[in-house]
Each structure stands twice: as structure tokens, then as C-alpha cells.
Design an enzyme around this catalytic site. Structure first.
Site, mmCIF file in Angstrom:
data_model
loop_
_atom_site.group_PDB
_atom_site.id
_atom_site.type_symbol
_atom_site.label_atom_id
_atom_site.label_comp_id
_atom_site.label_asym_id
_atom_site.label_seq_id
_atom_site.Cartn_x
_atom_site.Cartn_y
_atom_site.Cartn_z
ATOM 1 N N ARG A 143 1.207 8.129 15.345
ATOM 2 C CA ARG A 143 2.443 6.613 15.957
ATOM 3 C C ARG A 143 3.041 7.479 15.318
ATOM 4 N NH1 ARG A 143 -0.815 1.842 12.824
ATOM 5 N NH2 ARG A 143 -1.002 3.972 11.393
ATOM 6 N N LYS B 256 8.473 -1.563 -1.781
ATOM 7 C CA LYS B 256 7.429 -0.763 -0.506
ATOM 8 C C LYS B 256 8.342 -0.422 0.684
ATOM 9 C CE LYS B 256 4.061 0.416 2.186
ATOM 10 N NZ LYS B 256 3.587 1.380 2.474
ATOM 11 N N CYS C 88 5.694 4.579 9.597
ATOM 12 C CA CYS C 88 6.074 3.804 8.709
ATOM 13 C C CYS C 88 7.114 4.069 8.272
ATOM 14 C CB CYS C 88 4.979 4.091 7.039
ATOM 15 S SG CYS C 88 3.853 3.477 7.576
ATOM 16 N N GLU D 275 1.084 -1.110 0.086
ATOM 17 C CA GLU D 275 -0.199 0.263 0.008
ATOM 18 C C GLU D 275 0.739 1.697 0.085
ATOM 19 O OE1 GLU D 275 -2.968 0.172 -0.530
ATOM 20 O OE2 GLU D 275 -1.988 1.837 -1.096
ATOM 21 N N LYS E 15 10.561 2.432 10.429
ATOM 22 C CA LYS E 15 10.477 0.819 10.607
ATOM 23 C C LYS E 15 10.338 0.925 9.265
ATOM 24 C CE LYS E 15 5.488 -0.609 9.663
ATOM 25 N NZ LYS E 15 4.573 -1.440 9.537
ATOM 26 N N LEU F 80 -0.939 3.588 0.341
ATOM 27 C CA LEU F 80 -1.860 5.621 0.305
ATOM 28 C C LEU F 80 -0.695 6.294 1.618
ATOM 29 C CD1 LEU F 80 -3.044 5.153 3.262
ATOM 30 C CD2 LEU F 80 -4.308 3.767 1.768
ATOM 31 N N ARG G 179 6.970 23.624 11.334
ATOM 32 C CA ARG G 179 6.806 23.951 9.906
ATOM 33 C C ARG G 179 6.624 24.821 8.911
ATOM 34 N NH1 ARG G 179 5.306 17.758 8.945
ATOM 35 N NH2 ARG G 179 5.217 17.225 11.116
ATOM 36 N N GLY H 277 7.400 11.720 11.360
ATOM 37 C CA GLY H 277 6.982 10.008 11.433
ATOM 38 C C GLY H 277 5.864 10.373 11.059
ATOM 39 N N LEU I 244 11.570 8.240 0.215
ATOM 40 C CA LEU I 244 10.569 9.173 0.914
ATOM 41 C C LEU I 244 11.101 9.985 1.650
ATOM 42 C CD1 LEU I 244 7.564 7.871 0.180
ATOM 43 C CD2 LEU I 244 8.415 9.948 -0.958
HETATM 44 C C1 UDX Z 1 -0.874 -1.827 9.026
HETATM 45 C C2 UDX Z 1 0.408 -2.528 9.010
HETATM 46 O O1 UDX Z 1 1.270 -1.498 10.512
HETATM 47 C C3 UDX Z 1 1.265 -1.891 7.914
HETATM 48 O O2 UDX Z 1 3.230 -2.377 8.622
HETATM 49 C C4 UDX Z 1 0.986 -1.921 6.932
HETATM 50 O O3 UDX Z 1 1.725 -1.376 6.162
HETATM 51 C C5 UDX Z 1 -0.640 -1.991 6.486
HETATM 52 O O4 UDX Z 1 -0.700 -2.274 7.530
HETATM 53 P P1 UDX Z 1 -1.868 0.342 9.931
HETATM 54 O O5 UDX Z 1 -3.036 -0.414 9.234
HETATM 55 O O6 UDX Z 1 -2.151 1.142 10.296
HETATM 56 O O7 UDX Z 1 -0.931 -0.460 8.767
HETATM 57 O O8 UDX Z 1 -2.412 -0.982 11.363
HETATM 58 P P2 UDX Z 1 -3.241 -0.467 11.961
HETATM 59 O O9 UDX Z 1 -4.473 0.761 12.117
HETATM 60 O O10 UDX Z 1 -2.485 -0.743 13.259
HETATM 61 O O11 UDX Z 1 -4.247 -1.896 11.672
HETATM 62 C C6 UDX Z 1 -4.309 -3.310 11.816
HETATM 63 C C7 UDX Z 1 -5.297 -3.310 12.365
HETATM 64 O O12 UDX Z 1 -5.186 -5.113 12.669
HETATM 65 C C8 UDX Z 1 -5.363 -3.046 14.088
HETATM 66 O O13 UDX Z 1 -7.150 -2.585 14.438
HETATM 67 C C9 UDX Z 1 -5.656 -4.692 14.537
HETATM 68 O O14 UDX Z 1 -6.951 -4.808 15.746
HETATM 69 C C10 UDX Z 1 -5.810 -5.285 13.584
HETATM 70 N N1 UDX Z 1 -5.435 -7.131 13.557
HETATM 71 C C11 UDX Z 1 -4.005 -7.550 14.252
HETATM 72 C C12 UDX Z 1 -5.853 -8.179 13.287
HETATM 73 O O15 UDX Z 1 -6.922 -8.244 13.156
HETATM 74 N N2 UDX Z 1 -5.781 -9.584 13.720
HETATM 75 C C13 UDX Z 1 -4.296 -9.788 14.125
HETATM 76 O O16 UDX Z 1 -4.020 -10.963 14.712
HETATM 77 C C14 UDX Z 1 -3.816 -8.978 14.593
HETATM 78 C C1 UDX Z 2 3.810 7.265 3.989
HETATM 79 C C2 UDX Z 2 4.515 7.408 2.381
HETATM 80 O O1 UDX Z 2 3.995 8.882 1.672
HETATM 81 C C3 UDX Z 2 2.369 6.263 1.992
HETATM 82 O O2 UDX Z 2 3.209 5.875 0.726
HETATM 83 C C4 UDX Z 2 3.454 4.708 2.300
HETATM 84 O O3 UDX Z 2 1.987 4.460 2.192
HETATM 85 C C5 UDX Z 2 2.960 5.270 4.059
HETATM 86 O O4 UDX Z 2 4.072 6.075 4.403
HETATM 87 P P1 UDX Z 2 2.546 8.172 5.506
HETATM 88 O O5 UDX Z 2 3.160 8.105 6.244
HETATM 89 O O6 UDX Z 2 0.843 8.374 6.499
HETATM 90 O O7 UDX Z 2 3.036 8.102 4.476
HETATM 91 O O8 UDX Z 2 2.020 10.359 5.709
HETATM 92 P P2 UDX Z 2 4.227 11.660 4.643
HETATM 93 O O9 UDX Z 2 2.537 12.072 3.611
HETATM 94 O O10 UDX Z 2 4.403 10.368 3.957
HETATM 95 O O11 UDX Z 2 5.039 12.348 6.086
HETATM 96 C C6 UDX Z 2 5.461 11.778 6.824
HETATM 97 C C7 UDX Z 2 5.989 12.294 7.476
HETATM 98 O O12 UDX Z 2 6.974 13.633 7.240
HETATM 99 C C8 UDX Z 2 5.078 13.270 8.408
HETATM 100 O O13 UDX Z 2 5.587 13.120 9.375
HETATM 101 C C9 UDX Z 2 5.333 14.498 7.745
HETATM 102 O O14 UDX Z 2 4.935 15.419 8.357
HETATM 103 C C10 UDX Z 2 7.123 14.438 6.889
HETATM 104 N N1 UDX Z 2 7.086 15.298 5.845
HETATM 105 C C11 UDX Z 2 6.636 15.109 4.392
HETATM 106 C C12 UDX Z 2 7.841 16.294 6.291
HETATM 107 O O15 UDX Z 2 8.374 16.564 7.022
HETATM 108 N N2 UDX Z 2 8.365 16.899 5.556
HETATM 109 C C13 UDX Z 2 7.783 16.549 4.295
HETATM 110 O O16 UDX Z 2 8.540 17.150 2.563
HETATM 111 C C14 UDX Z 2 7.250 15.521 3.494
#
Ligand code: UDX
Ligand code: UDX
Length: 459
Positions: free
Chosen positions: A345, A219, A275, A160, A278, A162, A432, A272, A226
Site C-alpha cells: 500500500r 496518533k 499510514c 496503534e 493518509k 506497530l 535504499r 510508503g 516520523l
Molecule cells: C486499519 C486502518 O486502515 C488504520 O487507519 C488503522 O490505524 C488500523 O486499522 P489495517 O489493519 O492496516 O488498518 O487495514 P486492513 O488491513 O485493510 O484491515 C481492515 C479490515 O477491516 C479488513 O480486513 C476489512 O475486511 C475489515 N472491515 C472493513 C470490516 O470487517 N468491516 C467493515 O465494515 C469494513
Molecule cells: C508506521 C509507523 O512507524 C507506525 O508507528 C504506525 O503505527 C503505522 O505507520 P509502517 O508504515 O508499518 O509504520 O512502517 P515504517 O517502518 O514506519 O516505515 C514507513 C515507510 O518509511 C517505509 O516505506 C520505510 O521504508 C520508510 N522509511 C522508514 C524510510 O524511507 N527511511 C527511514 O529512515 C525509515
């Protein structure tokens, strides 16, 4: 109604929920069910108060829910029914044992795979949606096909991309979709079935197919690239502050080179989100495992610069405020890791708050969507923090304001009104660079942007 295929997604989190909602919305011929072990979450997905805040998500859910989108706690029954299972459970950084602090904790993924194996009665395509270390599919396939029966599971990688806050538009109009499979007859067939789903709304040329290992690795690498851009610009912001160069001007000059590109060059208090850190640590661990220590070290530095940037934000604050912030009231405007989400997170706000508390500052946290999560993140410091959503109220009697999250709302506040109620001299640390620094300086603030010379009234 007779559906073409039945899709199940296990894991109704930030990724599983929005992704399945968009698939269901665009593919009414598929039945899409989302399951989760967390019953409360499923209850919320079935209500008008969704468990995550994401612009546009509720509208999409409402269009499809009850028609071909269902949220259910009956995981086993839905596994039996499904032709295609997306696994989107969390894969956090391991906190114990071998690889602690670096590699992904695959226990939820493995438990889910074992459960699929236990209850299935027919062939299925299993899709890795969660981000996993490269070659995880091999381990999963071994588990899934370990029972000596005639049921066949084909593992596909479909990572993913997004970003939170823009999840719906990212899903509806992605740069690309990536689908990796084994290059066997069964693998290619399964790959085609998944391509067919996405082709309902995504132009075919944007649907990339690859071997399964390339897909898994891509991925991790996209996120590493990024994050690396952000650490690159943040490292230069530190140099700008020493040399009277201006990071906005440098960023523009660098980003207008079409080979570099202008996106993701905004300096900040640090990146932050669940993803980036990690996934980089995961990449580092894999490289170390293969003896590629120089490669591991290269990527690990992206995380080190991010820690440096968060730390230096607080150090700058202490130095500017006459070397002590003890007993001073400091307001954090924003706690989410980025704007338009309630997700905290790995938010830089967490480490910044802890450092400020260590320095015995009195902190007030304000955020339009993330206060509930902030309270959980900082539960050990509950007696040392005030949570006030209204920014005007939060800033009364404050010595300093820090912009941590780039919420639009903070750009348009009446800073003159706020200034009148603050302790003097008043400080703003714009983590920011979203505010009009000259205007704030004229009002009377001492202004400290990122990567620019501070504007102060001190001689
Ligand atoms: C998760 C992963 O952390 C990330 O690495 C991956 O790219 C996409 O999926 P996210 O959707 O942000 O990201 O995680 P989270 O919001 O914590 O959702 C995971 C869900 O799985 C939780 O709602 C949790 O309750 C559920 N879960 C976890 C199950 O249904 N079964 C399990 O055994 C463990
Ligand atoms: C990221 C990836 O963009 C997405 O493709 C992947 O699936 C999940 O991880 P996300 O973490 O939701 O998505 O947000 P993102 O917009 O990438 O921002 C990540 C962090 O970087 C944020 O804390 C944001 O504020 C920071 N950031 C982003 C900067 O500090 N400067 C920038 O120019 C862009």
C-alpha cells in the site's frame, strides 16, 4: 472455561489481527474474538497460511488460537457477547466529495458503530483502534448513544503504533501504549479496564493515559513527525547529489546529536505504507478546517517532498541512461513498501513502475513476498510487466537494476554473476543505499546511490 471479559475486534487486517493475537497470547483470562466481513480472510486466519505476512505472527496465533483466540465471521453474535469491542476497520483517504484526497473516509467506521448499536443488548466499551481524525469519538458517541435505551457505550481511543515487519515485537515490547478517554466517571472507569488488559505484559509506566482528543491527535502527530524526518533527510539527499556531500555521513553527523536522535534518518526512494501519507493529509485537512492554513501547508510539504523524491529517482535514471529508457529492460528488486512485509500500500514502487512504463521501459518486478499484491496494484499494465521472483533470473539481459525495497536478500546477491548476464553498460540505482557501491563499481557497474556522488565508468 469462564473468561474474565470478552473482547471482540472488528477488522482482521494488518492491525486487528496481530494486535488481538498478542493480547490473547498474553491474557489467557480474556476471550478474544476477531471478526471481519471478509469471509476468506477469516478462513485464512483459521489456517496455517495467514492472510498477512508478519515475522513471528504464526507462532503467536498458534499458541492462542482455539484456547482464547478465535476468528469468526459471526459479527452480530459476537457483538452481543462482547464486553469490550476494538474497531479496527479501514479508514482510507476519502476519494469522493468534500475533503476528497485528504480526509479519512469514515463510512466503514460509522457503519460498524451503527451495527453495534443495532444489535447490542448490554453496556460496552468501544475502542477506536483505527486511526481517525481528532474529535471522531464525539461523533461516534453521538451515534452509539442515539437510541433511547438504557445501554451505555463508552468510547475509548487506543491508537496503534506497530510498524509492519516488526509488528509482533512492537506489540510485545512497545515504547508506550496510549489510552485516551473522557474524563468522566464512566470514562475513567473504562480507561482503567483497558489499562488492566495491557498491564498483563507491559510495565505500568509505559501505559500512558490522556484525554480522548489528545490520544486521537497524538496518533496523527507521531506519524507526521516520523514522515517529516524521512522527508527532511530525503530533501537533503537531493542537495548531497549536487554538492559531493555524502548523505550517510551527513545523516550520522546529524543523528548523533542526542536532541535529534539517529532513527528514521535513512534516505530512500520515499516513504510508503498505508499510514504516513493518509495521516498527514488528514492532519492537513483538519488544520484547514480550523483555518490554520500555515500549519496545513507546513505538513503538506512533507508529502510533496515524498512525491518529489519518487519522481526524481526516475528522472535521474532517465538522465543517466542517455536520456532514454524506451525499450530498455529495467528490473525492480523489491516492490513492498519496506522489507519484511508483503504489503504494497502506497509503496513508492507503484508510482516508479508507472513512470517507467510511461517512458516505455520494459519492466521486471521481483520481490520475495509482494508479487501477488504488485499484480493487483498494476493490473492495468499486466501486458507490460514481467513478474519473476528469482532475482538472478529477473536480471538476465537487463540494462538496469533498481533497489526499491531493503530486503536483506538483495544485500548478499552475487552481483558479479548478475553483471555477466546484463546488457552493457550496466546500471544499478540503489534506492535504499544497502549495497556496497565501491565493490559494484569495481565489478563494472555504473552505480547511482541516493544522496551520494554516482560512481560511473563514463569519461
Ligand atoms: C486499519 C486502518 O486502515 C488504520 O487507519 C488503522 O490505524 C488500523 O486499522 P489495517 O489493519 O492496516 O488498518 O487495514 P486492513 O488491513 O485493510 O484491515 C481492515 C479490515 O477491516 C479488513 O480486513 C476489512 O475486511 C475489515 N472491515 C472493513 C470490516 O470487517 N468491516 C467493515 O465494515 C469494513
Ligand atoms: C508506521 C509507523 O512507524 C507506525 O508507528 C504506525 O503505527 C503505522 O505507520 P509502517 O508504515 O508499518 O509504520 O512502517 P515504517 O517502518 O514506519 O516505515 C514507513 C515507510 O518509511 C517505509 O516505506 C520505510 O521504508 C520508510 N522509511 C522508514 C524510510 O524511507 N527511511 C527511514 O529512515 C525509515
Amino acid at each position: 472455561m469462564k473468561y474474565k471479559k470478552k473482547i471482540l475486534c472488528i477488522g482482521a487486517g494488518y492491525v486487528g489481527g496481530p494486535t488481538m493475537a498478542v493480547i490473547a497470547d498474553n491474557c489467557p483470562q480474556y476471550k478474544v474474538t476477531v471478526s471481519d466481513i471478509n469471509k476468506e480472510k477469516i478462513k485464512m486466519w483459521n489456517s496455517d497460511v495467514l492472510p498477512i505476512y508478519e515475522p513471528g505472527l504464526l507462532e503467536v496465533v498458534k499458541r492462542a488460537r482455539g484456547r482464547n483466540l478465535f476468528f469468526s465471521t459471526e459479527i452480530d453474535k459476537n457483538i452481543i457477547d462482547a464486553d469490550i469491542i476494538f474497531v479496527s476497520v479501514n479508514t482510507p483517504t476519502k476519494t469522493f466529495g468534500e475533503g476528497a484526497g485528504k480526509t479519512a473516509d469514515l463510512q466503514y467506521w460509522e457503519k460498524t458503530a451503527r451495527n453495534i448499536l443495532k444489535v447490542s443488548k448490554s453496556n460496552k466499551i468501544i475502542i477506536e483502534k483505527s486511526t481517525l481524525p481528532v474529535r471522531t469519538a464525539a461523533a461516534m458517541e453521538r451515534i452509539l448513544n442515539s437510541k433511547n435505551n438504557s445501554i451505555h457505550f463508552e468510547v475509548i481511543s487506543n491508537p496503534e503504533f506497530l510498524a509492519e515487519g516488526t509488528a509482533i515485537s512492537d506489540l510485545e515490547n512497545p515504547d508506550r501504549v496510549l489510552i485516551g478517554s473522557k474524563e468522566t466517571k464512566e470514562g475513567l472507569q473504562a480507561r482503567d479496564e483497558i489499562v488492566e488488559i495491557y498491564a498483563n505484559w507491559i510495565p505500568r509506566e509505559k501505559i500512558l493515559t490522556s484525554n480522548i482528543w489528545s490520544s486521537e491527535l497524538s496518533k496523527l502527530v507521531v506519524n507526521a513527525f516520523l514522515a517529516q524526518r524521512i522527508s527532511s533527510i530525503n530533501s537533503i539527499s537531493a542537495l548531497c547529489e549536487k554538492t559531493e556531500a555524502d548523505i550517510t555521513e551527513v545523516s550520522k553527523a546529524v543523528g548523533t546529536d542526542s536532541r535529534v536522535g539517529s532513527k528514521f534518518l535513512n534516505p530512500s526512494v520515499g516513504f510508503g505504507g498505508s499510514c504516513f501519507k493518509k495521516d498527514i493529509l488528514n492532519l492537513v485537512y483538519i488544520c484547514e478546517n480550523y483555518g490554520l492554513y500555515e500549519v496545513a501547508e507546513f505538513w503538506e510539504n512533507v508529502v510533496k517532498i515524498n512525491d518529489f523524491q519518487q519522481n526524481r529517482f526516475v528522472v535521474n535514471m532517465i538522465k543517466s541512461m542517455f536520456n532514454t529508457i524506451s525499450d530498455k529492460k529495467i528490473v525492480l528488486l523489491g516492490f513492498a513498501f519496506k522489507a519484511n512485509t508483503g504489503d504494497t500500500r502506497e509503496s513508492p514502487a507503484i508510482s516508479i513502475s508507472k513512470k517507467l512504463i510511461e517512458e516505455q521501459a520494459n519492466i521486471v518486478i521481483s520481490d520475495p513476498k509482494a508479487i501477488d499484491n504488485a499484480k493487483i496494484d498494476l493490473k492495468d499494465f499486466a501486458d507490460k510487466i514481467l513478474y519473476i521472483e528469482d532475482p538472478y533470473e529477473a536480471c538476465v539481459d537487463a540494462h538496469a537494476i533498481c533497489i526499491i525495497t531493503e530486503w536483506d536478500l538483495y544485500k548478499d546477491l552475487d552481483y558479479e554473476k548478475i553483471y555477466k548476464k546484463m546488457v552493457k553498460p550496466s546500471f544499478i540505482f540503489d534506492g535504499r543505499n544497502i549495497l556496497d557501491h565501491k565493490k559494484l563499481f569495481k565489478i563494472g557497474y555504473n552505480v547511482y546511490p541516493i544522496g551520494k556522488t554516482a560512481l560511473t565508468h563514463f569519461k
